[in-house]
Design an enzyme around this catalytic site. Structure first.
Site, PDB file in Angstrom:
ATOM      1  N   GLU A 272       0.816  -1.210   0.000  1.00 56.42           N
ATOM      2  CA  GLU A 272       0.000   0.000   0.000  1.00 56.42           C
ATOM      3  C   GLU A 272       0.854   1.267   0.000  1.00 56.42           C
ATOM      4  O   GLU A 272       1.581   1.524   0.956  1.00 56.42           O
ATOM      5  CB  GLU A 272      -0.908   0.021   1.235  1.00 56.42           C
ATOM      6  CG  GLU A 272      -1.772   1.264   1.321  1.00 56.42           C
ATOM      7  CD  GLU A 272      -2.642   1.302   2.563  1.00 56.42           C
ATOM      8  OE1 GLU A 272      -3.413   2.264   2.712  1.00 56.42           O
ATOM      9  OE2 GLU A 272      -2.554   0.369   3.389  1.00 56.42           O
TER      10      GLU A 272
ATOM     11  N   GLU B  86     -11.909   1.501   5.056  1.00 55.59           N
ATOM     12  CA  GLU B  86     -10.946   1.777   6.128  1.00 55.59           C
ATOM     13  C   GLU B  86     -11.011   3.274   6.353  1.00 55.59           C
ATOM     14  O   GLU B  86     -10.388   4.057   5.630  1.00 55.59           O
ATOM     15  CB  GLU B  86      -9.525   1.360   5.727  1.00 55.59           C
ATOM     16  CG  GLU B  86      -8.524   1.631   6.849  1.00 55.59           C
ATOM     17  CD  GLU B  86      -7.081   1.481   6.398  1.00 55.59           C
ATOM     18  OE1 GLU B  86      -6.285   0.935   7.174  1.00 55.59           O
ATOM     19  OE2 GLU B  86      -6.757   1.931   5.291  1.00 55.59           O
TER      20      GLU B  86
END
Length: 266
Positions: free
Chosen positions: A149, A243
């Protein structure tokens, strides 16, 4: 039809089964787990296996640790790699798809003094390639995927944009390492988030969603139709995992996400 997931800490309930009941009623297709350090995720294996047996869909885990495989300290790097290997093994044991991690978090930022990190860019690259290769090979053996990420420049000084993640991943030569994109970080770092998705279509393996202000999708100014259209164009068939922080009533905020994403991606 978009597939949506939500991280477990955003859901009410004392068990994964109770969280799953709420998630399904809200329109989610899966729960994204959180993997803490100190082998905590492995200690949950019996709980996770029972939840899977009870029908809870848990395709991915996102790390929730204090240090990562790009740490400056050798012992912290080794620990982070051990933790990630364990999380990859556990997610494989419950039939999941993979685990998402950044290279680092909060370790250094070129945006604040002293501006120059204690390691050169070349040394950073060597460390990241070594860690990605080791983790990617472990993921391959387990039959799952490691999702790298990119974080924004204020949280990580090494991997901020999709192109940086893609370059590292290609250098590993491993199909078991993909990019885990995050709409919030992309909003900060990519000059054209949709174009970045199109440019790296072959390497995008997972997607996390929150708005431009890190709140739930719909609470900021991110161009969701363009972002989701890009994913549709590349044929992305994975989950969109929420998220985020929550504005307003937390339960209503969590409930709002699947319907908002479906409308925006229609």
């Amino acid at each position: 039809m978009l597939k949506t997931a939500v991280q477990e800490q955003l859901l009410p309930g004392d068990t994964l089964q109770a969280k799953w009941d709420f998630a399904q009623a809200a329109g989610y297709d899966a729960i994204e787990l959180r993997g803490k350090g100190d082998l905590h995720f492995a200690s949950r294996l019996d709980e996770l296996k029972q939840a899977a047996k009870d029908g809870v869909v848990m395709p991915t885990v996102c790390v929730d640790m204090l240090h990562f495989f790009g740490a400056f300290d050798t012992s912290l790097r080794a620990d982070a790699i051990a933790q990630m290997k364990s999380q990859l093994t556990v997610i494989a044991e419950i039939g999941g798809l993979g685990a998402q991690t950044p290279a680092s978090y909060g370790m250094f930022s070129r945006r604040l003094p002293p501006f120059e990190p204690p390691r050169s860019e070349e040394e950073d690259r060597e460390i990241l390639l070594a860690g990605l290769t080791e983790l990617g090979e472990h993921a391959r053996r387990e039959g799952v995927t490691l999702f790298l990420e990119p974080l924004n420049r204020y949280e990580d000084h090494m991997v901020n944009r999709l192109e940086q993640a893609a370059d590292l991943i290609r250098r590993t030569g491993l199909g078991s390492v993909k990019i885990g994109i995050d709409s919030y970080h992309m909003n900060i770092e990519e000059s054209d988030p949709a174009a970045a998705i199109l440019a790296h279509a072959d390497l995008i393996g997972h997607a996390q969603v929150s708005d431009s202000n890190r709140l739930q999708p719909g609470a900021g100014h991110l161009d969701w139709p363009a972002w989701l259209a890009a994913l549709h164009t590349i044929g992305y068939d994975g989950y969109l995992a929420a998220e985020c922080r929550l504005a307003g009533d937390p339960l209503e905020a969590v409930r709002s996400i699947p319907a908002f994403l479906q409308r925006s991606g229609a």
